[in-house]
Design a protein around this motif. Structure first.
Motif, PDB file in Angstrom:
ATOM      1  N   THR A 320       0.842  -1.200   0.000  1.00  0.00           N
ATOM      2  CA  THR A 320       0.000   0.000   0.000  1.00  0.00           C
ATOM      3  C   THR A 320       0.875   1.247   0.000  1.00  0.00           C
ATOM      4  O   THR A 320       2.048   1.202   0.413  1.00  0.00           O
ATOM      5  N   PRO A 321       0.327   2.385  -0.420  1.00  0.00           N
ATOM      6  CA  PRO A 321       1.092   3.641  -0.345  1.00  0.00           C
ATOM      7  C   PRO A 321       1.495   3.986   1.085  1.00  0.00           C
ATOM      8  O   PRO A 321       2.558   4.585   1.296  1.00  0.00           O
ATOM      9  N   GLN A 322       0.655   3.626   2.068  1.00  0.00           N
ATOM     10  CA  GLN A 322       0.996   3.913   3.461  1.00  0.00           C
ATOM     11  C   GLN A 322       2.262   3.156   3.879  1.00  0.00           C
ATOM     12  O   GLN A 322       3.131   3.701   4.555  1.00  0.00           O
ATOM     13  N   GLN A 323       2.373   1.888   3.466  1.00  0.00           N
ATOM     14  CA  GLN A 323       3.583   1.127   3.758  1.00  0.00           C
ATOM     15  C   GLN A 323       4.776   1.685   2.987  1.00  0.00           C
ATOM     16  O   GLN A 323       5.899   1.758   3.499  1.00  0.00           O
ATOM     17  N   ALA A 324       4.520   2.102   1.756  1.00  0.00           N
ATOM     18  CA  ALA A 324       5.601   2.633   0.924  1.00  0.00           C
ATOM     19  C   ALA A 324       6.189   3.913   1.509  1.00  0.00           C
ATOM     20  O   ALA A 324       7.415   4.112   1.505  1.00  0.00           O
ATOM     21  N   VAL A 325       5.323   4.797   2.038  1.00  0.00           N
ATOM     22  CA  VAL A 325       5.832   6.047   2.605  1.00  0.00           C
ATOM     23  C   VAL A 325       6.537   5.777   3.927  1.00  0.00           C
ATOM     24  O   VAL A 325       7.482   6.497   4.300  1.00  0.00           O
ATOM     25  N   SER A 326       6.135   4.719   4.637  1.00  0.00           N
ATOM     26  CA  SER A 326       6.841   4.347   5.863  1.00  0.00           C
ATOM     27  C   SER A 326       8.251   3.850   5.548  1.00  0.00           C
ATOM     28  O   SER A 326       9.217   4.182   6.252  1.00  0.00           O
ATOM     29  N   ILE A 327       8.390   3.056   4.481  1.00  0.00           N
ATOM     30  CA  ILE A 327       9.715   2.570   4.074  1.00  0.00           C
ATOM     31  C   ILE A 327      10.603   3.731   3.650  1.00  0.00           C
ATOM     32  O   ILE A 327      11.826   3.700   3.832  1.00  0.00           O
ATOM     33  N   LEU A 328       9.977   4.773   3.107  1.00  0.00           N
ATOM     34  CA  LEU A 328      10.729   5.938   2.652  1.00  0.00           C
ATOM     35  C   LEU A 328      11.492   6.606   3.803  1.00  0.00           C
ATOM     36  O   LEU A 328      12.463   7.328   3.572  1.00  0.00           O
ATOM     37  N   PHE A 329      11.033   6.374   5.039  1.00  0.00           N
ATOM     38  CA  PHE A 329      11.717   6.945   6.196  1.00  0.00           C
ATOM     39  C   PHE A 329      13.097   6.329   6.410  1.00  0.00           C
ATOM     40  O   PHE A 329      13.984   6.984   6.975  1.00  0.00           O
ATOM     41  N   LEU A 330      13.291   5.072   5.995  1.00  0.00           N
ATOM     42  CA  LEU A 330      14.555   4.396   6.270  1.00  0.00           C
ATOM     43  C   LEU A 330      15.735   5.088   5.600  1.00  0.00           C
ATOM     44  O   LEU A 330      16.731   5.404   6.281  1.00  0.00           O
ATOM     45  N   PRO A 331      15.715   5.332   4.288  1.00  0.00           N
ATOM     46  CA  PRO A 331      16.856   6.055   3.706  1.00  0.00           C
ATOM     47  C   PRO A 331      16.995   7.474   4.229  1.00  0.00           C
ATOM     48  O   PRO A 331      18.120   7.983   4.334  1.00  0.00           O
ATOM     49  N   ILE A 332      15.868   8.117   4.575  1.00  0.00           N
ATOM     50  CA  ILE A 332      15.964   9.454   5.162  1.00  0.00           C
ATOM     51  C   ILE A 332      16.695   9.380   6.495  1.00  0.00           C
ATOM     52  O   ILE A 332      17.564  10.212   6.802  1.00  0.00           O
ATOM     53  N   LEU A 333      16.372   8.359   7.291  1.00  0.00           N
ATOM     54  CA  LEU A 333      17.024   8.178   8.589  1.00  0.00           C
ATOM     55  C   LEU A 333      18.518   7.921   8.424  1.00  0.00           C
ATOM     56  O   LEU A 333      19.346   8.537   9.102  1.00  0.00           O
ATOM     57  N   VAL A 334      18.879   7.007   7.512  1.00  0.00           N
ATOM     58  CA  VAL A 334      20.289   6.676   7.301  1.00  0.00           C
ATOM     59  C   VAL A 334      21.065   7.922   6.871  1.00  0.00           C
ATOM     60  O   VAL A 334      22.130   8.238   7.427  1.00  0.00           O
ATOM     61  N   GLY A 335      20.527   8.633   5.900  1.00  0.00           N
ATOM     62  CA  GLY A 335      21.196   9.847   5.435  1.00  0.00           C
ATOM     63  C   GLY A 335      21.298  10.899   6.523  1.00  0.00           C
ATOM     64  O   GLY A 335      22.327  11.580   6.660  1.00  0.00           O
ATOM     65  N   SER A 336      20.236  11.029   7.322  1.00  0.00           N
ATOM     66  CA  SER A 336      20.222  12.044   8.378  1.00  0.00           C
ATOM     67  C   SER A 336      21.241  11.736   9.466  1.00  0.00           C
ATOM     68  O   SER A 336      21.951  12.641   9.942  1.00  0.00           O
ATOM     69  N   LEU A 337      21.317  10.483   9.890  1.00  0.00           N
ATOM     70  CA  LEU A 337      22.262  10.116  10.945  1.00  0.00           C
ATOM     71  C   LEU A 337      23.704  10.353  10.514  1.00  0.00           C
ATOM     72  O   LEU A 337      24.524  10.873  11.279  1.00  0.00           O
ATOM     73  N   ILE A 338      24.010   9.966   9.276  1.00  0.00           N
ATOM     74  CA  ILE A 338      25.382  10.148   8.779  1.00  0.00           C
ATOM     75  C   ILE A 338      25.728  11.628   8.694  1.00  0.00           C
ATOM     76  O   ILE A 338      26.761  12.086   9.194  1.00  0.00           O
ATOM     77  N   SER A 339      24.848  12.399   8.063  1.00  0.00           N
ATOM     78  CA  SER A 339      25.158  13.814   7.850  1.00  0.00           C
ATOM     79  C   SER A 339      25.140  14.598   9.147  1.00  0.00           C
ATOM     80  O   SER A 339      25.942  15.526   9.332  1.00  0.00           O
ATOM     81  N   ALA A 340      24.243  14.243  10.085  1.00  0.00           N
ATOM     82  CA  ALA A 340      24.190  14.954  11.361  1.00  0.00           C
ATOM     83  C   ALA A 340      25.482  14.742  12.142  1.00  0.00           C
ATOM     84  O   ALA A 340      26.019  15.687  12.749  1.00  0.00           O
ATOM     85  N   THR A 341      25.991  13.515  12.133  1.00  0.00           N
ATOM     86  CA  THR A 341      27.236  13.224  12.840  1.00  0.00           C
ATOM     87  C   THR A 341      28.408  13.983  12.232  1.00  0.00           C
ATOM     88  O   THR A 341      29.195  14.633  12.931  1.00  0.00           O
ATOM     89  N   VAL A 342      28.525  13.911  10.913  1.00  0.00           N
ATOM     90  CA  VAL A 342      29.627  14.587  10.225  1.00  0.00           C
ATOM     91  C   VAL A 342      29.526  16.098  10.398  1.00  0.00           C
ATOM     92  O   VAL A 342      30.516  16.783  10.687  1.00  0.00           O
ATOM     93  N   ALA A 343      28.307  16.631  10.250  1.00  0.00           N
ATOM     94  CA  ALA A 343      28.114  18.082  10.352  1.00  0.00           C
ATOM     95  C   ALA A 343      28.423  18.578  11.760  1.00  0.00           C
ATOM     96  O   ALA A 343      29.036  19.642  11.934  1.00  0.00           O
ATOM     97  N   GLY A 344      27.996  17.809  12.784  1.00  0.00           N
ATOM     98  CA  GLY A 344      28.260  18.225  14.156  1.00  0.00           C
ATOM     99  C   GLY A 344      29.744  18.265  14.473  1.00  0.00           C
ATOM    100  O   GLY A 344      30.241  19.222  15.080  1.00  0.00           O
ATOM    101  N   ILE A 345      30.479  17.223  14.047  1.00  0.00           N
ATOM    102  CA  ILE A 345      31.926  17.183  14.286  1.00  0.00           C
ATOM    103  C   ILE A 345      32.626  18.320  13.542  1.00  0.00           C
ATOM    104  O   ILE A 345      33.482  19.022  14.090  1.00  0.00           O
ATOM    105  N   TYR A 346      32.240  18.513  12.279  1.00  0.00           N
ATOM    106  CA  TYR A 346      32.869  19.558  11.471  1.00  0.00           C
ATOM    107  C   TYR A 346      32.619  20.943  12.067  1.00  0.00           C
ATOM    108  O   TYR A 346      33.548  21.768  12.177  1.00  0.00           O
ATOM    109  N   ALA A 347      31.374  21.204  12.465  1.00  0.00           N
ATOM    110  CA  ALA A 347      31.039  22.521  13.001  1.00  0.00           C
ATOM    111  C   ALA A 347      31.757  22.782  14.324  1.00  0.00           C
ATOM    112  O   ALA A 347      32.205  23.902  14.589  1.00  0.00           O
ATOM    113  N   ASP A 348      31.870  21.749  15.180  1.00  0.00           N
ATOM    114  CA  ASP A 348      32.552  21.926  16.461  1.00  0.00           C
ATOM    115  C   ASP A 348      34.047  22.195  16.274  1.00  0.00           C
ATOM    116  O   ASP A 348      34.645  22.985  17.012  1.00  0.00           O
TER     117      ASP A 348
END
Length: 477
Positions: A320-348
């Protein structure tokens, strides 16, 4: 607690106070409020603490927090992130589609618009009353607890709604209750966290936000009944709120003067916007949020209407589209965790926060360009990964910048409530604009789904403008 640290780059010197007061008065020039408030303002100014006194209080009151205390502080952000994004992206659009399928885009836009109007009123007022509260639980706890109770009731109403009118009423109650708790909650970071740990606190909040969003998506994917989804997410939201209340024990405010009058509260709602950097940061977040909401609020309808086939390499990932949009969160999460960690270290390490915003804005622009041309689920997942890389870095840096730029240490909740309007007001524009585009442009080229492409391209424009505008912030490098 609440004085500035001695090493704060924007100290509250008398010259700064005079300049901000002159700017505020210029905003109110010709208003009857100004004449009525003159005597009151003189009394308030005469009772203010000197910067040296505030610095001493800050040193005494703001000790470094342990990792367990950081976890407790950020716990509510986890529950809120598990609930609110998935409501806006998946649950609310699904319910509105069932109630008003012939004009779902407009109905969704109107529902979010009126919820935003309520939020615009509730956020700064809740913050203002929280700042002056002398409740034995502290300034923030009573408002967070009240918001939790009313939010739980509103979620139950939404789960049981069978008509668009009743559903919209329940959403209005949810919007008010959410801001009653969130404006005081966001003030806990500047209230309790010393300046030297602001970056760490922002990282905790960012990680909890991403993990909460992911957990909310998993729950929506695994639980088919909307009522059960509401119950599970509502319980998680309340539980994490209680954890934060239990961990963040405040000392009651020892009021040395009466609570502000209505006149004083009205002036205080305008005063933060007289601060140049706060005003620019508000405008930047407003524009970036317009772009984020343009992507977020239409994800379900985009997958449902334009993609429809949720196979990747011959494997069906969602039914269903509802399941599909839920799966869409996974790559967003992976990308967010990586970039947040790198950005925080770089900015500090470098102190270059603006550069992080420039890069993250460019990445989100690229992801929207990808979304505008893709009609395949695999490419939608790749676009989501790219979007997450930009969104994670921007979210962490933007939160730290906002808390550093708060102009008045005695009014953190009210000022954070005003800053949160930059997250709320875009719902009025983004939802209405997107609903109009989807309902009117998709029929012009049904096979191309032109409306969705236009929405993503408009998001590119918002991201570009917000990214450029951050260069005008003077006190952040």
């Amino acid at each position: 607690a609440g004085g500035r640290m001695a090493h704060d780059p924007v100290p509250d010197t008398p010259m700064v106070e005079l300049k901000e007061e002159e700017e505020t008065n210029s905003l109110l020039s010709g208003s009857p409020i100004r004449a009525e408030c003159t005597e009151m303002q003189l009394k308030v100014n005469s009772s203010k603490k000197s910067p040296q006194e505030e610095d001493e209080n800050c040193k005494t009151d703001k000790r470094k927090l342990s990792s367990l205390e950081m976890f407790g502080l950020a716990a509510y952000w986890f529950g809120w992130s598990a609930l609110m994004p998935i409501l806006l992206i998946s649950i609310i659009p699904k319910q509105i589609d069932a109630m008003a399928s012939d004009h779902k885009g407009t109905a969704l836009g109107d529902t979010l618009k009126w919820g935003s109007v309520v939020s615009v009123i509730a956020a700064p007022l809740a913050g203002s009353f929280s700042d002056s509260s002398t409740h034995p639980w502290g300034r923030r706890g009573p408002f967070i607890a009240t918001g939790l109770v009313v939010t739980s009731a509103a979620l139950l109403m939404m789960a049981l709604s069978t008509s668009l009118e009743f559903f919209s009423l329940a959403f209005l109650i949810l919007s008010a209750a959410n801001n009653v708790s969130m404006s005081p909650y966001t003030a806990l970071v500047p209230d309790m966290v010393p300046m030297s740990q602001r970056g760490i606190a922002s990282a905790w909040l960012g990680i909890m936000s991403f993990l909460g969003t992911f957990v909310g998506g998993v729950i929506t994917y695994c639980v088919s009944s909307i009522i059960h989804v509401y119950l599970v997410l509502g319980f998680l939201h309340a539980l994490t709120g209680l954890i934060t209340l239990k961990t963040c024990v405040e000392r009651p405010l020892n009021a040395t003067r009466p609570p502000p009058s209505i006149c004083a509260r009205l002036r205080s709602l305008i005063r933060p916007l007289a601060n140049h950097d706060f005003r620019v940061m508000f405008s930047t977040r407003f524009l970036m949020q317009l772009g984020i909401l343009s992507v977020q609020d239409n994800s379900l309808f985009f997958l449902q209407d334009a993609v429809r086939d949720f196979e990747v390499f011959g494997i069906e990932l969602a039914e269903t589209p509802q399941q599909a949009v839920s799966i869409l969160f996974l790559p967003i999460l992976v990308g967010s965790l990586i970039s947040a960690t790198v950005a925080g270290i770089y900015a500090d390490r470098t102190g270059q926060r603006k550069k992080v915003v420039y890069i993250s804005g460019a990445i989100m622009m690229a992801s929207c360009l990808m979304f505008s041309v893709t009609r395949y689920y695999l490419f939608a997942l790749l676009s989501a990964l790219v979007f997450g890389c930009g969104f994670g870095a921007f979210s962490v840096i933007e939160w730290a910048m906002a808390t550093d730029l708060l102009p008045n240490p005695e009014e953190f909740a009210k000022d954070m409530g005003i800053w949160s309007l930059a997250l709320i007001l875009p719902q009025v524009l983004a939802g209405t604009l997107a609903g109009f585009i989807v309902d009117n442009f998709n029929p012009l080229a049904p096979e191309l789904h032109l409306g969705y492409s236009m929405i993503f391209l408009i998001a590119v424009f918002f991201f570009a403008l917000g990214t450029y505008y951050v260069k005008k912030i003077q006190s952040v490098s």
